[in-house]
Scaffold this motif. Structure first.
Motif, PDB file in Angstrom:
ATOM      1  N   CYS A  35      50.990   8.218  22.411  1.00  0.00           N
ATOM      2  CA  CYS A  35      50.599   9.542  21.436  1.00  0.00           C
ATOM      3  C   CYS A  35      50.681  10.759  21.927  1.00  0.00           C
ATOM      4  O   CYS A  35      49.908  10.862  22.971  1.00  0.00           O
ATOM      5  CB  CYS A  35      49.040   9.236  20.914  1.00  0.00           C
ATOM      6  SG  CYS A  35      48.991   7.604  19.944  1.00  0.00           S
ATOM      7  N   ARG A  78      53.453  -1.132  11.963  1.00  0.00           N
ATOM      8  CA  ARG A  78      54.699  -1.054  12.503  1.00  0.00           C
ATOM      9  C   ARG A  78      54.609  -1.569  14.110  1.00  0.00           C
ATOM     10  O   ARG A  78      55.618  -2.245  14.598  1.00  0.00           O
ATOM     11  CB  ARG A  78      55.143   0.360  12.907  1.00  0.00           C
ATOM     12  CG  ARG A  78      56.414   0.899  13.167  1.00  0.00           C
ATOM     13  CD  ARG A  78      56.852   2.187  13.144  1.00  0.00           C
ATOM     14  NE  ARG A  78      56.251   2.938  14.322  1.00  0.00           N
ATOM     15  CZ  ARG A  78      56.249   4.145  14.522  1.00  0.00           C
ATOM     16  NH1 ARG A  78      57.109   5.050  13.570  1.00  0.00           N
ATOM     17  NH2 ARG A  78      55.542   4.892  15.334  1.00  0.00           N
ATOM     18  N   ILE A 133      47.810   6.885   8.212  1.00  0.00           N
ATOM     19  CA  ILE A 133      48.715   6.560   9.282  1.00  0.00           C
ATOM     20  C   ILE A 133      48.191   5.704  10.123  1.00  0.00           C
ATOM     21  O   ILE A 133      49.344   5.064  10.620  1.00  0.00           O
ATOM     22  CB  ILE A 133      48.638   8.283  10.012  1.00  0.00           C
ATOM     23  CG1 ILE A 133      49.144   9.186   9.062  1.00  0.00           C
ATOM     24  CG2 ILE A 133      49.445   8.312  11.217  1.00  0.00           C
ATOM     25  CD1 ILE A 133      49.123  10.882   9.567  1.00  0.00           C
ATOM     26  N   GLY A 134      46.978   5.435  10.455  1.00  0.00           N
ATOM     27  CA  GLY A 134      46.741   4.484  11.250  1.00  0.00           C
ATOM     28  C   GLY A 134      47.441   3.307  10.836  1.00  0.00           C
ATOM     29  O   GLY A 134      47.603   2.178  11.403  1.00  0.00           O
ATOM     30  N   SER A 190      47.554   2.386  18.882  1.00  0.00           N
ATOM     31  CA  SER A 190      47.629   3.779  18.258  1.00  0.00           C
ATOM     32  C   SER A 190      46.897   3.735  16.867  1.00  0.00           C
ATOM     33  O   SER A 190      45.964   4.401  16.529  1.00  0.00           O
ATOM     34  CB  SER A 190      48.698   4.503  17.955  1.00  0.00           C
ATOM     35  OG  SER A 190      49.521   4.076  19.352  1.00  0.00           O
ATOM     36  N   MET A 210      43.090   2.860  16.855  1.00  0.00           N
ATOM     37  CA  MET A 210      42.437   4.344  17.350  1.00  0.00           C
ATOM     38  C   MET A 210      42.787   5.104  16.075  1.00  0.00           C
ATOM     39  O   MET A 210      41.249   5.500  16.012  1.00  0.00           O
ATOM     40  CB  MET A 210      43.326   4.748  18.563  1.00  0.00           C
ATOM     41  CG  MET A 210      42.632   6.277  18.984  1.00  0.00           C
ATOM     42  SD  MET A 210      43.541   6.641  20.427  1.00  0.00           S
ATOM     43  CE  MET A 210      44.920   7.617  19.568  1.00  0.00           C
ATOM     44  N   PHE A 211      43.651   5.320  15.188  1.00  0.00           N
ATOM     45  CA  PHE A 211      43.396   6.117  14.242  1.00  0.00           C
ATOM     46  C   PHE A 211      42.511   5.682  13.294  1.00  0.00           C
ATOM     47  O   PHE A 211      41.774   6.625  12.502  1.00  0.00           O
ATOM     48  CB  PHE A 211      44.824   6.306  13.608  1.00  0.00           C
ATOM     49  CG  PHE A 211      45.869   7.368  14.450  1.00  0.00           C
ATOM     50  CD1 PHE A 211      47.040   6.994  14.699  1.00  0.00           C
ATOM     51  CD2 PHE A 211      45.220   8.331  15.139  1.00  0.00           C
ATOM     52  CE1 PHE A 211      48.038   7.786  15.495  1.00  0.00           C
ATOM     53  CE2 PHE A 211      46.081   9.097  16.098  1.00  0.00           C
ATOM     54  CZ  PHE A 211      47.628   8.736  16.069  1.00  0.00           C
ATOM     55  N   VAL A 224      51.074   2.886  11.330  1.00  0.00           N
ATOM     56  CA  VAL A 224      51.382   2.785  12.526  1.00  0.00           C
ATOM     57  C   VAL A 224      51.162   1.645  13.201  1.00  0.00           C
ATOM     58  O   VAL A 224      51.922   0.898  13.872  1.00  0.00           O
ATOM     59  CB  VAL A 224      50.818   4.025  13.647  1.00  0.00           C
ATOM     60  CG1 VAL A 224      51.072   3.668  15.106  1.00  0.00           C
ATOM     61  CG2 VAL A 224      51.402   5.257  13.126  1.00  0.00           C
ATOM     62  N   LEU A 265      55.478   9.988  13.368  1.00  0.00           N
ATOM     63  CA  LEU A 265      54.381   9.355  12.663  1.00  0.00           C
ATOM     64  C   LEU A 265      52.909   9.589  13.415  1.00  0.00           C
ATOM     65  O   LEU A 265      51.893   9.948  13.098  1.00  0.00           O
ATOM     66  CB  LEU A 265      54.772   8.118  12.155  1.00  0.00           C
ATOM     67  CG  LEU A 265      53.572   7.452  11.195  1.00  0.00           C
ATOM     68  CD1 LEU A 265      53.504   8.519   9.921  1.00  0.00           C
ATOM     69  CD2 LEU A 265      53.854   6.093  10.931  1.00  0.00           C
ATOM     70  N   LYS A 266      53.125   9.086  14.850  1.00  0.00           N
ATOM     71  CA  LYS A 266      51.940   9.125  15.652  1.00  0.00           C
ATOM     72  C   LYS A 266      51.333  10.613  15.997  1.00  0.00           C
ATOM     73  O   LYS A 266      50.461  11.135  16.293  1.00  0.00           O
ATOM     74  CB  LYS A 266      52.207   8.302  16.991  1.00  0.00           C
ATOM     75  CG  LYS A 266      52.210   7.109  16.937  1.00  0.00           C
ATOM     76  CD  LYS A 266      51.970   6.083  18.022  1.00  0.00           C
ATOM     77  CE  LYS A 266      53.515   5.907  18.675  1.00  0.00           C
ATOM     78  NZ  LYS A 266      53.099   5.020  19.881  1.00  0.00           N
ATOM     79  N   PHE A 274      51.691  13.215  13.863  1.00  0.00           N
ATOM     80  CA  PHE A 274      50.965  13.595  12.767  1.00  0.00           C
ATOM     81  C   PHE A 274      49.579  12.886  13.096  1.00  0.00           C
ATOM     82  O   PHE A 274      48.730  13.703  12.720  1.00  0.00           O
ATOM     83  CB  PHE A 274      51.754  12.928  11.479  1.00  0.00           C
ATOM     84  CG  PHE A 274      52.790  13.880  10.905  1.00  0.00           C
ATOM     85  CD1 PHE A 274      54.109  13.736  10.821  1.00  0.00           C
ATOM     86  CD2 PHE A 274      52.208  15.163  10.659  1.00  0.00           C
ATOM     87  CE1 PHE A 274      54.749  14.634  10.283  1.00  0.00           C
ATOM     88  CE2 PHE A 274      53.020  16.141  10.057  1.00  0.00           C
ATOM     89  CZ  PHE A 274      54.446  15.751   9.746  1.00  0.00           C
ATOM     90  N   GLY A 275      49.488  11.722  13.185  1.00  0.00           N
ATOM     91  CA  GLY A 275      48.099  11.188  13.487  1.00  0.00           C
ATOM     92  C   GLY A 275      47.246  12.114  14.442  1.00  0.00           C
ATOM     93  O   GLY A 275      46.246  12.246  14.176  1.00  0.00           O
ATOM     94  N   MET A 276      48.151  12.501  15.470  1.00  0.00           N
ATOM     95  CA  MET A 276      47.300  13.215  16.393  1.00  0.00           C
ATOM     96  C   MET A 276      46.996  14.607  15.925  1.00  0.00           C
ATOM     97  O   MET A 276      45.705  15.136  16.182  1.00  0.00           O
ATOM     98  CB  MET A 276      47.994  13.373  17.739  1.00  0.00           C
ATOM     99  CG  MET A 276      48.507  12.273  18.601  1.00  0.00           C
ATOM    100  SD  MET A 276      46.824  11.546  18.986  1.00  0.00           S
ATOM    101  CE  MET A 276      46.508  12.335  20.399  1.00  0.00           C
ATOM    102  N   SER A 302      57.290   9.628  18.688  1.00  0.00           N
ATOM    103  CA  SER A 302      57.027   9.105  17.342  1.00  0.00           C
ATOM    104  C   SER A 302      56.564  10.196  16.462  1.00  0.00           C
ATOM    105  O   SER A 302      55.459  10.509  16.741  1.00  0.00           O
ATOM    106  CB  SER A 302      56.339   7.855  17.534  1.00  0.00           C
ATOM    107  OG  SER A 302      55.777   7.669  16.006  1.00  0.00           O
ATOM    108  N   ALA A 330      43.679  10.663   5.697  1.00  0.00           N
ATOM    109  CA  ALA A 330      44.950  10.695   5.675  1.00  0.00           C
ATOM    110  C   ALA A 330      45.074   9.892   7.308  1.00  0.00           C
ATOM    111  O   ALA A 330      46.153   9.231   7.571  1.00  0.00           O
ATOM    112  CB  ALA A 330      45.385  12.151   6.424  1.00  0.00           C
ATOM    113  N   LEU A 331      44.092  10.072   8.153  1.00  0.00           N
ATOM    114  CA  LEU A 331      44.170   9.156   9.304  1.00  0.00           C
ATOM    115  C   LEU A 331      43.927   7.548   9.252  1.00  0.00           C
ATOM    116  O   LEU A 331      44.966   6.985   9.963  1.00  0.00           O
ATOM    117  CB  LEU A 331      42.691   9.615  10.267  1.00  0.00           C
ATOM    118  CG  LEU A 331      42.875  10.647  11.010  1.00  0.00           C
ATOM    119  CD1 LEU A 331      41.518  11.156  11.874  1.00  0.00           C
ATOM    120  CD2 LEU A 331      43.960  10.328  12.189  1.00  0.00           C
TER     121      LEU A 331
END
Lengths: 500, 150
Positions: free
Chosen positions: A431, B63, B56-57, B14, B17-18, B60, A168-169, A171-173, A166, B52-53
């Motif tokens: 991730c 989703r 995105i979190g 996830s 977590m973010f 995600v 998106l994930k 990017f999160g990382m 993924s 940003a986190l």
């Protein structure tokens, strides 16, 4: 042009030092070893061996670590062909036709073509690095901070979009990595950030324990969770390909080498991507695509050349721009920084011994690898019989030694443990961790360039789109983003990762 | 079949977590001077990252709320805990007691990760590995690791 040969010659004299020759051999050997053994890959190995290279001269250290990377490409093909288990992600496609050939009793030809094709690709790639590297370096020297910033954005976006899983994930990382990179003392203002009041964190998180935890230990744990398989190896037979097989391999090797060099330079590219692309290309170009998957030698020759060329070409952004193209390159940048070498285009002039020595060592390494792989093939096959329950203990030992050598502080050990747990969670949550290490390594540099760019422009963000080079990188990054956002392009991306 | 369905989805975890990391970051960064774009303070860049986190979190995580989202599976605590314990035990014993004690300890604790009855194998491997490491890394490469308890 003669400059290149002069430089390569100089590089060879650097490599000729006994320590460096030994390092190249050790790297090639270890690389082949872990390439052959499923359950440990070059990324984890480099992460675990990193601390052991501290005592070495930086050139020696990098020569060895580099050897592990491209050595693993050779080793990975052995298991792919003989056992239908890819030793490396870049050998997945080799399983398709390589193992089919093995089942037809032509394993020897497949192995020979793979090794020779890889050697050819390695030699050409070495020259390519010698040619393109300096050109790229001189271009990069004219970059302004805003250009550098956008280059890093492009590298991070590329690493995400060209990776699996993924986006998106991923990017999160990347952002997690960037955030972790800010832990420590901010160089400009001298204030401590995110250090939780711990003075030991003033220098930052310590890149090595993070890498060890998240790549080394997590991989061990992941492998422990999978069940052990019984390994059946095919007979090897004659080691030389027939004349027609040899002829059929020539063009794919050339094409594979070219593909590998192009895709290797691209951030996010490297060995795996190159081998998949080469397989797709060969299949499309073949007069009878139906042969693929059933023992078409082109399906071995092309990808094997590509993965080797790709592995070596991925050193170009590292050496010329100081920007890592993938997680393993990020580890190497970390290694350089630990030795006090600031990565960037200036390396070519400030440390020519490192630059040219490393490039020349790849040629030497490839030569050693052909010798290690072909005659010693029986040895590697025997090793495959070692059960994982014993192998894992050996890996654990190296892991612990590395952890010890890293630190005189208990904090580093805690960091290793914390990031092992984090790595495990990321594994379960799907991730991707490589983008995180890229963010971690690039973070401080990125912030620095961002700061400078904004100081020059007096806070004006449009500076990133008004400068042509910077704009170019951002447009390229956007194009890559479009690849994932639009469904039509998205299915193409999936196609590359599914087998043809 | 019922076990996997009760696990939360990968994306949801996830996302959490973010968001957690981003929120924690913002909390820890609050007292810092953020400055402005033209003069970035210590807190400027990390704060942007945290936002940003969070974004995105959230994306995600949302989703992951759908019922068809892929679920977290295969969490086995034993391998992870055993490896952690093995490394910790090595880390704690190697300085006071030396390799000769710490390395076999590492191997025996590590061996607990795999259900086995062949402890003789582990013992032999422990002896072999200790000798190997002592010779190659301490004598050969000169790493300053104590071998015997003193």
């Amino acid at each position: 042009m003669t400059d290149i040969w002069q430089n390569l010659g100089y590089g060879l004299t650097v490599v000729a030092a006994p320590a460096n020759l030994l390092a190249a051999f050790a790297g090639a050997l270890v690389g082949t070893l872990i390439g052959v053994l499923p359950g440990i890959g070059p990324l984890a190995t480099v992460a675990l061996l990193l601390p052991l290279t501290f005592a070495l001269d930086p050139v020696t250290a990098l020569v060895m670590l580099a050897g592990i990377y491209y050595g693993a490409q050779y080793g990975g093909s052995t298991t792919a062909i003989l056992v239908n288990i890819p030793g490396e992600s870049s050998s997945v496609v080799t399983c398709l036709d390589g193992h089919a050939m093995a089942r037809q009793g032509r394993a020897g030809s497949a192995l020979a073509v793979a090794a020779l094709g890889s050697f050819f690709a390695g030699c050409v790639a070495t020259v390519a690095i010698a040619v393109f590297g300096p050109t790229l370096t001189s271009v990069a020297l004219s970059f302004r901070p805003a250009d550098y910033c956008s280059l890093m954005v492009f590298a991070l976006v590329a690493a995400v979009t060209l990776a699996r899983g993924s986006p998106l994930k991923a990017f999160g990382m990347v952002f997690v990595g960037l955030l972790l990179g800010t832990v420590g003392t901010d160089l400009t203002s001298g204030t401590a950030r995110l250090t939780l009041g711990l003075p030991e964190l003033a220098e930052g998180l310590g890149f090595v324990p993070v890498a060890m935890g998240i790549f080394g230990i997590t991989e061990i744990v992941a492998n422990l969770e999978r069940r052990e398989r019984r390994i059946d190896t095919a007979r090897i037979g004659r080691l030389l390909p027939s004349a027609s097989e040899f002829r059929a391999s020539i063009a794919p090797v050339f094409r594979g080498t070219g593909i590998g060099i192009l895709l290797g330079i691209l951030p996010g590219g490297g060995a795996a991507m190159s081998s998949y692309a080469s397989y797709m290309v060969e299949k499309r170009l073949a007069r009878e695509p139906g042969r693929f998957g059933h023992g078409a030698i082109e399906g071995v020759a092309g990808p094997e050349a590509a993965n080797n060329a790709g592995a070596q070409a991925s050193f170009i952004p590292l050496l010329s721009l100081g920007v890592p193209g993938n997680a393993l390159m990020a580890l190497l940048i970390g290694a350089m920084m630990i030795h006090g070498i600031v990565p960037g285009p200036q390396i070519m002039t400030t440390r020519p011994d490192l630059y040219w020595g490393l490039i020349a060592s790849m040629w030497v390494g490839n030569l050693m690898l052909v010798i290690i792989n072909l005659p010693l093939i029986g040895l590697w096959v025997a090793l495959l019989r070692v059960p994982y329950r014993l192998l894992y203990l050996v890996i654990l030992v190296f892991c612990a030694i590395g952890a010890y050598a890293v630190n005189n502080s208990s904090l580093d050990l805690i960091i290793v443990i914390v990031f092992s747990i984090f790595g495990y969670l990321c594994l379960k949550f799907e991730c991707e961790t490589p983008p995180m290490i890229l963010g971690l390594v690039l973070g401080p540099l990125f912030e620095e360039y961002l700061r400078r760019a904004l100081i020059f422009s007096k806070g004006d963000w449009s500076t990133f789109v008004t400068h042509p080079i910077s704009l170019g990188f951002l447009l390229a990054a956007s194009a890559l983003l479009a690849l994932i956002i639009f469904p039509a392009m998205r299915s193409k991306r999936h196609e590359v990762f599914q087998d043809g | 079949m019922s076990k996997p369905d009760t696990m939360p989805s990968k994306d949801l975890c996830s996302g959490i977590m973010f968001v957690a990391l981003g929120a924690a970051g913002l909390f820890l960064l609050a007292p810092l001077d953020h400055g402005s774009a033209s003069r970035m303070g210590a807190g400027y860049f990390p704060t942007l990252i945290c936002f940003a986190l969070l974004a995105i979190g959230a994306a995600v995580g949302l989703r992951g709320i759908s019922r068809t989202a892929a679920r977290v599976q295969g969490m086995q605590l034993r391998p992870l805990l055993v490896v952690m314990a093995a490394i910790l035990s090595f880390g704690l014993t190697v300085r006071p007691l030396g390799l000769a004690v710490a390395l076999p300890l590492l191997l025996f604790v590590g061996a607990l990760a795999i259900p086995r009855e062949r402890w003789l194998e582990v013992a032999l491997l422990a002896i072999a590995m200790t000798a190997f490491v002592a010779l190659v890394f301490v004598v050969g490469l000169g790493l300053p690791i104590k071998v015997l308890p003193r």
